[in-house]
Design a protein around this motif. Structure first.
Motif, PDB file in Angstrom:
ATOM      1  N   ILE A   1     -44.448  31.881  -8.719  1.00 19.99           N
ATOM      2  CA  ILE A   1     -44.260  31.903 -10.180  1.00 19.99           C
ATOM      3  C   ILE A   1     -45.133  30.819 -10.802  1.00 19.99           C
ATOM      4  O   ILE A   1     -45.035  29.643 -10.451  1.00 19.99           O
ATOM      5  CB  ILE A   1     -42.779  31.643 -10.549  1.00 19.99           C
ATOM      6  N   LEU A   2     -45.998  31.229 -11.711  1.00 25.46           N
ATOM      7  CA  LEU A   2     -46.887  30.265 -12.385  1.00 25.46           C
ATOM      8  C   LEU A   2     -46.340  29.916 -13.753  1.00 25.46           C
ATOM      9  O   LEU A   2     -46.095  30.796 -14.572  1.00 25.46           O
ATOM     10  CB  LEU A   2     -48.270  30.885 -12.594  1.00 25.46           C
ATOM     11  N   VAL A   3     -46.151  28.616 -14.014  1.00 23.69           N
ATOM     12  CA  VAL A   3     -45.833  28.149 -15.362  1.00 23.69           C
ATOM     13  C   VAL A   3     -46.906  27.119 -15.714  1.00 23.69           C
ATOM     14  O   VAL A   3     -47.760  26.800 -14.889  1.00 23.69           O
ATOM     15  CB  VAL A   3     -44.405  27.546 -15.464  1.00 23.69           C
ATOM     16  N   ARG A   4     -46.874  26.589 -16.943  1.00 20.92           N
ATOM     17  CA  ARG A   4     -47.923  25.635 -17.335  1.00 20.92           C
ATOM     18  C   ARG A   4     -47.385  24.215 -17.292  1.00 20.92           C
ATOM     19  O   ARG A   4     -46.340  23.906 -17.877  1.00 20.92           O
ATOM     20  CB  ARG A   4     -48.420  25.972 -18.745  1.00 20.92           C
ATOM     21  N   TYR A   5     -48.114  23.360 -16.559  1.00 21.41           N
ATOM     22  CA  TYR A   5     -47.780  21.945 -16.497  1.00 21.41           C
ATOM     23  C   TYR A   5     -48.954  21.165 -17.070  1.00 21.41           C
ATOM     24  O   TYR A   5     -50.097  21.358 -16.634  1.00 21.41           O
ATOM     25  CB  TYR A   5     -47.527  21.543 -15.036  1.00 21.41           C
ATOM     26  N   PHE A   6     -48.698  20.339 -18.079  1.00 20.64           N
ATOM     27  CA  PHE A   6     -49.796  19.629 -18.735  1.00 20.64           C
ATOM     28  C   PHE A   6     -49.970  18.197 -18.232  1.00 20.64           C
ATOM     29  O   PHE A   6     -51.045  17.621 -18.375  1.00 20.64           O
ATOM     30  CB  PHE A   6     -49.580  19.586 -20.264  1.00 20.64           C
ATOM     31  N   GLY A   7     -48.918  17.582 -17.682  1.00 24.51           N
ATOM     32  CA  GLY A   7     -49.023  16.181 -17.270  1.00 24.51           C
ATOM     33  C   GLY A   7     -49.099  15.253 -18.474  1.00 24.51           C
ATOM     34  O   GLY A   7     -48.652  15.604 -19.563  1.00 24.51           O
ATOM     35  N   GLY A   8     -49.676  14.093 -18.286  1.00 21.23           N
ATOM     36  CA  GLY A   8     -49.864  13.125 -19.376  1.00 21.23           C
ATOM     37  C   GLY A   8     -48.558  12.780 -20.070  1.00 21.23           C
ATOM     38  O   GLY A   8     -47.531  12.542 -19.420  1.00 21.23           O
ATOM     39  N   GLU A   9     -48.631  12.775 -21.406  1.00 18.80           N
ATOM     40  CA  GLU A   9     -47.454  12.429 -22.219  1.00 18.80           C
ATOM     41  C   GLU A   9     -46.264  13.338 -21.947  1.00 18.80           C
ATOM     42  O   GLU A   9     -45.126  12.990 -22.233  1.00 18.80           O
ATOM     43  CB  GLU A   9     -47.758  12.700 -23.698  1.00 18.80           C
ATOM     44  N   THR A  10     -46.547  14.572 -21.518  1.00 18.43           N
ATOM     45  CA  THR A  10     -45.462  15.538 -21.330  1.00 18.43           C
ATOM     46  C   THR A  10     -45.239  15.804 -19.835  1.00 18.43           C
ATOM     47  O   THR A  10     -44.927  16.907 -19.425  1.00 18.43           O
ATOM     48  CB  THR A  10     -45.760  16.863 -22.056  1.00 18.43           C
ATOM     49  N   LYS A  11     -45.399  14.743 -19.031  1.00 20.14           N
ATOM     50  CA  LYS A  11     -45.341  14.936 -17.584  1.00 20.14           C
ATOM     51  C   LYS A  11     -43.952  15.364 -17.081  1.00 20.14           C
ATOM     52  O   LYS A  11     -43.819  15.831 -15.968  1.00 20.14           O
ATOM     53  CB  LYS A  11     -45.798  13.682 -16.855  1.00 20.14           C
TER      54      LYS A  11
END
Ligand SMILES: *Cc1c(COP(=O)(O)O)cnc(C)c1O
Length: 354
Positions: A315-325
């Motif tokens: 299952i692919l979801v979106r992970y942005f990292g950084g401030e929203t890690k």
């Protein structure tokens, strides 16, 4: 970087699109596409128009603008159809931004805004969000900068109502205000009608999400005829045939089949609320999303770990990292796909508690 790259572009960091795996084995909940296919009429329009691909497309896109003009009750000279809404956004930055006309947008929003600003060497300011990740409309009043706000915002899905948007528009009469309505069909109220009233407003829309046409690349901007003319100057200086013949035909058919797409949006809204409830019961914190995705975090799992665990389960979801890690963004797929997501999440939680 080659030794030939212009110095102007040496420092450019391009936008990073979500992964598009070549194999179909993943449940794809990472780029906010629709789980539903285009309607039969759209597929037929693509096939029929393919027979005429020896001819250039209509640079004015008259048929498509006529269909859009009827559907959204706006004069044809208030519409500019583009290759995805990314293109109308790039036209707006290019046409209206410079050293004296910087841009401002929320500190957490669509990742393309700072990329366009950098590409055109336009200064920009990031306006912090409230603690709960919402956009505070008061922060945009009398700002003295061009403003871009995604409404609902990405990746939080949080939404401002037309009254709040109106206050921003009227308090910045000497700047343009761009409202990016990529996700407006998933429950919000559009400010499209306001372009007839305010000469500094640009509303952008896309067919990529609610109209199941991400792969066709179609969007548009609506604004006063003067603003549209300025943005057409950019279009005709860059690529007069910006929307191809097949996409344009698909767009006309999709508008004619709006009922099918709006039904799909209702299903997606229902699935979103179902998924949200399941995730909250599993201990997740979620923003109040009015889009076709959820923004979620679970302190036991952590953002990156949850993303990787889901990925290893297909299952692919979106992970942005950084401030929203701590967070992941989960596109709302079909009900069946979301059931698989919830089952996988329960398993991951059970394993992490051993
Ligand atoms: C997806 C998206 C767009 C652009 O979509 P196109 O596929 O280029 O039409 C624009 N703004 C936001 C906030 C988006 O999420």
């Amino acid at each position: 970087m080659s030794r030939f790259l212009s110095e102007r572009h040496a420092a450019l960091t391009p936008y990073t699109p979500g992964e598009q795996p070549k194999e179909i084995k993943y449940i794809k909940l990472n780029t906010n596409e629709s789980p539903y296919p285009p309607s039969d009429k759209v597929v037929a329009a693509a096939r029929d128009s393919a027979r005429h691909l020896n001819l250039y497309s209509d640079p004015q896109l008259s048929e498509l603008r006529r269909a859009a003009s009827i559907k959204w009750d706006l004069d044809e000279n208030m519409l500019l159809m583009t290759n995805g809404s990314d293109e109308i956004l790039s036209f707006a930055f290019s046409a209206f931004g410079d050293d004296k006309h910087p841009f401002a947008f929320p500190s957490l929003t669509y990742g393309f805004y700072p990329v366009f600003a950098d590409l055109y060497h336009i200064p920009y300011k990031k306006i912090p969000l409230r603690e709960d990740l919402s956009v505070n409309p008061d922060d945009y009043k009398s700002l003295g900068a061009n403003i871009v706000i995604a409404n609902p915002n990405a990746p939080t899905g949080m939404y401002l109502n037309p009254d709040e948007i109106t206050k921003i528009i009227v308090s910045n009469p000497d700047n343009i205000v761009v409202i990016d309505e990529a996700y407006i069909d998933f429950g919000g109220e559009s400010v499209l009608p306001l372009v007839k009233k305010y000469s500094n407003l640009i509303v952008t829309r896309t067919f990529s999400k609610s109209y199941s046409l991400a792969g066709a690349r179609l969007g548009f901007g609506a604004a006063s005829p003067d603003l549209i003319r300025d943005m057409n100057t950019i279009k005709y200086s860059l690529n007069p045939y910006n929307v191809n013949r097949m996409t344009s035909a698909c767009g006309v058919a999709a508008i004619e089949d709006s009922d099918y797409y709006m039904d799909n949006c209702q299903k997606i809204i229902g699935t979103r609320e179902w998924t949200k409830e399941k995730l909250s019961k599993l201990g997740f914190t979620l923003t109040d999303s009015m889009a076709n995705f959820l923004f979620a975090k679970n302190d036991t799992l952590g953002g990156e770990n949850y993303y990787k665990e889901l990925r290893s389960r297909g299952i692919l979801v979106r992970y942005f990292g950084g401030e929203t890690k701590d967070w992941v963004r989960i596109t709302i797929g079909s009900r069946e796909e979301m059931e698989v997501l919830i089952d996988a999440t329960s398993d991951i939680l059970a394993e992490s508690n051993i």
